[in-house]
Design a protein around this motif. Structure first.
Motif, PDB file in Angstrom:
ATOM      1  N   VAL A 199     -51.278  66.607  56.686  1.00 18.52           N
ATOM      2  CA  VAL A 199     -51.686  65.347  57.336  1.00 18.52           C
ATOM      3  C   VAL A 199     -53.220  65.300  57.475  1.00 18.52           C
ATOM      4  N   CYS A 200     -53.794  66.439  57.938  1.00 17.52           N
ATOM      5  CA  CYS A 200     -55.250  66.463  58.145  1.00 17.52           C
ATOM      6  C   CYS A 200     -56.004  66.373  56.820  1.00 17.52           C
ATOM      7  N   MET A 201     -55.452  67.029  55.786  1.00 18.97           N
ATOM      8  CA  MET A 201     -56.094  66.945  54.470  1.00 18.97           C
ATOM      9  C   MET A 201     -56.114  65.491  53.982  1.00 18.97           C
ATOM     10  N   LEU A 202     -55.002  64.803  54.228  1.00 17.90           N
ATOM     11  CA  LEU A 202     -54.926  63.391  53.831  1.00 17.90           C
ATOM     12  C   LEU A 202     -56.008  62.589  54.556  1.00 17.90           C
ATOM     13  N   GLY A 203     -56.186  62.954  55.845  1.00 19.30           N
ATOM     14  CA  GLY A 203     -57.227  62.288  56.639  1.00 19.30           C
ATOM     15  C   GLY A 203     -58.614  62.493  56.043  1.00 19.30           C
ATOM     16  N   VAL A 204     -58.839  63.700  55.488  1.00 22.70           N
ATOM     17  CA  VAL A 204     -60.148  63.991  54.884  1.00 22.70           C
ATOM     18  C   VAL A 204     -60.295  63.255  53.552  1.00 22.70           C
ATOM     19  N   ILE A 205     -59.194  63.219  52.794  1.00 21.83           N
ATOM     20  CA  ILE A 205     -59.262  62.615  51.449  1.00 21.83           C
ATOM     21  C   ILE A 205     -59.290  61.083  51.515  1.00 21.83           C
ATOM     22  N   LEU A 206     -58.660  60.546  52.558  1.00 21.00           N
ATOM     23  CA  LEU A 206     -58.480  59.089  52.636  1.00 21.00           C
ATOM     24  C   LEU A 206     -59.764  58.267  52.389  1.00 21.00           C
ATOM     25  N   TRP A 222     -62.905  75.363  57.940  1.00 24.06           N
ATOM     26  CA  TRP A 222     -62.319  76.614  58.418  1.00 24.06           C
ATOM     27  C   TRP A 222     -61.038  76.340  59.197  1.00 24.06           C
ATOM     28  N   ARG A 223     -61.119  75.326  60.061  1.00 28.23           N
ATOM     29  CA  ARG A 223     -59.950  74.959  60.875  1.00 28.23           C
ATOM     30  C   ARG A 223     -58.810  74.481  59.976  1.00 28.23           C
ATOM     31  N   LEU A 224     -59.131  73.697  58.965  1.00 31.15           N
ATOM     32  CA  LEU A 224     -58.116  73.178  58.042  1.00 31.15           C
ATOM     33  C   LEU A 224     -57.425  74.319  57.306  1.00 31.15           C
ATOM     34  N   ALA A 253     -51.511  75.279  60.469  1.00 30.52           N
ATOM     35  CA  ALA A 253     -50.114  75.390  60.030  1.00 30.52           C
ATOM     36  C   ALA A 253     -49.875  74.389  58.903  1.00 30.52           C
ATOM     37  N   PRO A 254     -49.119  74.790  57.860  1.00 27.87           N
ATOM     38  CA  PRO A 254     -48.971  73.920  56.676  1.00 27.87           C
ATOM     39  C   PRO A 254     -48.541  72.498  56.998  1.00 27.87           C
ATOM     40  N   ASP A 271     -59.498  79.229  52.275  1.00 26.64           N
ATOM     41  CA  ASP A 271     -58.083  79.485  52.027  1.00 26.64           C
ATOM     42  C   ASP A 271     -57.867  80.806  51.302  1.00 26.64           C
ATOM     43  N   ARG A 272     -58.841  81.130  50.425  1.00 26.46           N
ATOM     44  CA  ARG A 272     -58.692  82.340  49.604  1.00 26.46           C
ATOM     45  C   ARG A 272     -59.038  83.627  50.380  1.00 26.46           C
TER      46      ARG A 272
END
Lengths: 360, 291
Positions: free
Chosen positions: B112-119, B100-102, B106-107, B184-185
Motif C-alpha cells: 500500500v505504501c509503495m503504491l502511495g510513493v509510486i502514485l 528505510w521504513r518501507l 510488513a509486506p 531491502d537487500r
C-alpha cells in the motif's frame, strides 16, 4: 501431485497470457487498421496539411473553418501543432526540399516578414482567394493573409483601479509598484508600446529600453504564459498591465474582473495569419484554406470565442460580441508593427530583454 | 589436459559470440537513437547562427566561448548547480528514512505504501507542477491558510523556494524507490546481530547498514542530481521568467531565438558539467564503499 498442479497452473497461466495477447491484438488491430487505411486514402484524396498553434486556436480553426466549410467540399485537413519558432525553423530546414511538409502555415506578421525575406513564401494569388478583397488594408502583405488581429491595451481591474492609466507612462506610476505586469512572451510588443509612447512609432527601441528599465524598477511582474497572467487580476496580485484586447474579452467571459483602456498615444496590434510555403505540395488546397478562414462565418467564430477582431470588412458582428469588441469613439490609433525593423532587431532585443529585464 | 584447455577456450569463444549476438541489437539501437543525435548536436554546436539560413556550416568554438566569457550565462549555470545540489540533499534527507521504513515494513502494508510513493509518477510532471501552482499562488491554498491562521500573505510563486519544493517533490519518488530496493537487500539479521552485540539502533545503522547501502544511496542521489540539473517545467512554471536555469535557457535559445548552434553548445555544456560533477561526487565516496 504437486508437479501436476504446477504444470496445470503454468498451463493456465500460459493460456491466460495467450488470451491476454490475443485480446490485446483484437483491441489494437481495429484501432490501427483505420490509421493504415486512412494514410493510404489521404495520399490520394484532397488533403491539406496545416501547421499551426495548438490549444483554442487549433480547435476553433477546426470548428469554424475545417468542419463547416472545407469538409463539405471534401477537403481533409491534418493539423500539425506546435510553437511558432520551431515552425519557422522547420520551413527553413525544408527550404531545399522540392516538396515541403506543410501546405499552409500559421504565423504572426513579424515571422511572415522574416520568411518572405528568406524567399520561402509563395506570393498569394488573389484570383484563387476571392475573399482577400475583403481583407483590411495594412494588416496583410503579398505573401501573408491576415486571419485575426487585436490591439494591445492597458488592462486593469476596475474594482481596484477606478481611474485607469491612459498611456504607457501611467504604468510607471509608483501607486502601481509591484502591481503591474504582463506575460514575458509579449516582451517585444511591450517594447513597441513603450516606443509608441516615446516617439509614435514601433521602432524607437533605444527610448523603449529606458522606459522598460523604469517600468522594471516599478516592480514589473512577468508571467511564463499568457494564461497565467489572467488570474492575478482576480487575486489582487496585479492591478494594471499590458494585454491584447482579445484576452481581456476572454477573461471577462471567464469571470475575471478586468477592463481595457486604450492608450492615447496609440496601440500596437497583434496580427496573425497564414502563409503558403513555396514548396507546399498542395497549393490549391492552401488557397482554399485561406479563403475559408476569411469567410464571415469563420471570422465571427473567432471573434465570439477568442475575442479577436475580424480581418475582413464584411464580418458583420452583432450582439454581445460586437459590444465587447467595439473600439471607443474617437477611434484609437492602431499601429501595425514595423515588420522590417522588428525582424532585424529581434535577436538583439531578445538578448537585451533576457539580461537586463528578466535578470534585472 | 591440453584438450581440456582447448575445449574451455572454445566454450569461452562460443559464449563470447553468443553474448555479442544478444548485445548486438541493443547496442545498435543505442548507437542509432542516442549516439547519432548527440554527434549531430555536437556538429551543430560548432556552426554559426544565421537569422536567414538557420545556421551556417563552420567549425568554430565561438558558441562555447560566448558561454564561458559571459557572466550572465555563468550565473545561470551557478544557479542551476545550486538548485540541483540543494534539492538532491533535501531528497536524500527526506527519502532516506522513508526508504528505510518501507524496506522494513510488513509486506501487507508495504504494498500500500509503495503504491502511495509510486502514485505521483502516474501524473505527468507538468500537471503536477500546475498542482503546485494552485497550492502556492496568491489566493491559492497555502496563501488562504496562512492568511486565515497568521494574518500574513504567503507569496511563494516565482521564488527559488517554489522551484526547490517542486523539484524535490518530483524527484523524491525516484529516490525512495531506488533506495528502498537497496535497503531491502541488506539482511535484517546484520542489524539484529549488531544490536545483540550491544550497539544501539543508531550505531548499528551507522556502522553496519550505512556502509552497505552507501553505493546505492550514491546512485540514487546522482540520479536525483541529474534530474534536477535538467529540470525544465518546474523552473519555468514555478520559478517564472526571472528565475533562470540551464534547461529553460536552452529552450529559449532553441525555441524563441531559433539559435540552434548556441542551444546545441548549451546542451553539451550542461551535459559535460553534470558528468563532471557526478564523477567528482563519486570520488568523495571512500573507495572501499564504492559500487
Amino acid at each position: 501431485m504437486h508437479d501436476k498442479d504446477a504444470v496445470r497452473s503454468r498451463r493456465r497461466m500460459l493460456l491466460s497470457r495467450r488470451q491476454a495477447l490475443t485480446g490485446a491484438v483484437a483491441i489494437v488491430a481495429p484501432l490501427a487498421a483505420p490509421a493504415v487505411i486512412d494514410s493510404a486514402a489521404r495520399a490520394q484524396s484532397s488533403r491539406i496539411v496545416l501547421t499551426t498553434w495548438g490549444g483554442d486556436y487549433a480547435r476553433l480553426l477546426h470548428e469554424n473553418v475545417e468542419v463547416p466549410i472545407l469538409q463539405k467540399e471534401g477537403i481533409e485537413v491534418v493539423q500539425d501543432l506546435g510553437d511558432e519558432a520551431p515552425r519557422v525553423a522547420k520551413l527553413q530546414a525544408q527550404r531545399r526540399l522540392p516538396r515541403g511538409a506543410s501546405d499552409v502555415v500559421s504565423v504572426q506578421a513579424v515571422a511572415s516578414y522574416q520568411l518572405a525575406e528568406m524567399g520561402l513564401l509563395e506570393e498569394l494569388d488573389a484570383t484563387k482567394v476571392p475573399n482577400l478583397k475583403h481583407a483590411l488594408p495594412n494588416l496583410g502583405t503579398a505573401t501573408f493573409a491576415p486571419h485575426i488581429y487585436s490591439p494591445q491595451v492597458i488592462i486593469y481591474n476596475p474594482e481596484r483601479v477606478p481611474e485607469p492609466p491612459t498611456s504607457f507612462e501611467g504604468l510607471m506610476d509608483p501607486k502601481y509598484a509591484g502591481k503591474v505586469g504582463f506575460p514575458d512572451i509579449n516582451y517585444i510588443y511591450a517594447m513597441m508600446a513603450a516606443s509608441i509612447y516615446a516617439s509614435g512609432t514601433t521602432s524607437d527601441m533605444d527610448k523603449a529600453k529606458d522606459l522598460l528599465v523604469k517600468l522594471n524598477a516599478n516592480g514589473l511582474k512577468l508571467y511564463p504564459t499568457t494564461d497565467s497572467a489572467g488570474p492575478p487580476y482576480k487575486s489582487g496580485e496585479l492591478n494594471v498591465g499590458l494585454m491584447w484586447l482579445a484576452r481581456v474579452v476572454m477573461w471577462q467571459n471567464a469571470g475575471i474582473p478586468v477592463k481595457a483602456s486604450f492608450p492615447k498615444e496609440g496601440c500596437v496590434v497583434y496580427i496573425s495569419g497564414m502563409v503558403v510555403p513555396k514548396n507546399a505540395p498542395n497549393k490549391e488546397g492552401a488557397y482554399k484554406y485561406i479563403n475559408a478562414m476569411l469567410e464571415p462565418s469563420a471570422q465571427q467564430g473567432f471573434a465570439e470565442h477568442m475575442g479577436y477582431l475580424p480581418t475582413i470588412d464584411n464580418a458583420g458582428l452583432s450582439g454581445k460580441v460586437a459590444e465587447q469588441l467595439a473600439l471607443p469613439d474617437p477611434a484609437p490609433k492602431l499601429i501595425p508593427p514595423d515588420l522590417a525593423y522588428v525582424s532585424k532587431m529581434q535577436p538583439e532585443l531578445a538578448e537585451w530583454w533576457k539580461k537586463t529585464i528578466q535578470h534585472g | 589436459m591440453g584438450a581440456d584447455i582447448a575445449a574451455g577456450r572454445r566454450s569461452r569463444t562460443a559464449q563470447g559470440l553468443a553474448a555479442g549476438a544478444f548485445l548486438g541489437p541493443a547496442t545498435c539501437v543505442v548507437l542509432v537513437t542516442m549516439v547519432a543525435p548527440l554527434l549531430l548536436l555536437a556538429r551543430y554546436s560548432a556552426n554559426r547562427y544565421s537569422a536567414t539560413d538557420l545556421m551556417i556550416e563552420a567549425v568554430t568554438p565561438e558558441n562555447y566561448l560566448r558561454f564561458f566569457t559571459d557572466t550572465f550565462y555563468l550565473g545561470v549555470m551557478r544557479t542551476t548547480i545550486g538548485v540541483a545540489v540543494l534539492s538532491t540533499l533535501l531528497c536524500v534527507l527526506f527519502g532516506l528514512p522513508l526508504a528505510w521504513r518501507l524496506a522494513r515494513m510488513a509486506p501487507r502494508w508495504k504494498g500500500v505504501c509503495m503504491l502511495g510513493v509510486i502514485l505521483p509518477l502516474f501524473i505527468g510532471s507538468t500537471v503536477r507542477t500546475v498542482g503546485w501552482m494552485i497550492l502556492l499562488a496568491r489566493g491559492g491554498l497555502m496563501d488562504i491558510a496562512t492568511t486565515r491562521l497568521f494574518a500574513t500573505r504567503l507569496d511563494l510563486m516565482f521564488t527559488p523556494t517554489a522551484v526547490i519544493v517542486g523539484i524535490v517533490s518530483f524527484n523524491l519518488p525516484y529516490l525512495v524507490l531506488t533506495m528502498q530496493s537497496v535497503f531491502d537487500r541488506v539482511d535484517v539479521q546484520l542489524e539484529q546481530a549488531a544490536q545483540a552485540l550491544g550497539a544501539p539502533p543508531v550505531r548499528a545503522f551507522w556502522r553496519v547498514v550505512w556502509p552497505l547501502v552507501l553505493p546505492g544511496v550514491a546512485i540514487a542521489a546522482v540520479m536525483c542530481f541529474i534530474l534536477s540539473m535538467n529540470a525544465y517545467a518546474t523552473p519555468v512554471l514555478l520559478g517564472g521568467p526571472r528565475f533562470q536555469m540551464m534547461a529553460p535557457l536552452l529552450y529559449w535559445e532553441f525555441g524563441t531565438n531559433n539559435n540552434w548552434p548556441f542551444a546545441a553548445a548549451l546542451a553539451f555544456i550542461l551535459m559535460g558539467t553534470t558528468l563532471l560533477l557526478t564523477v567528482f561526487a563519486n570520488m568523495l565516496i571512500p573507495r572501499r564503499y564504492r559500487a
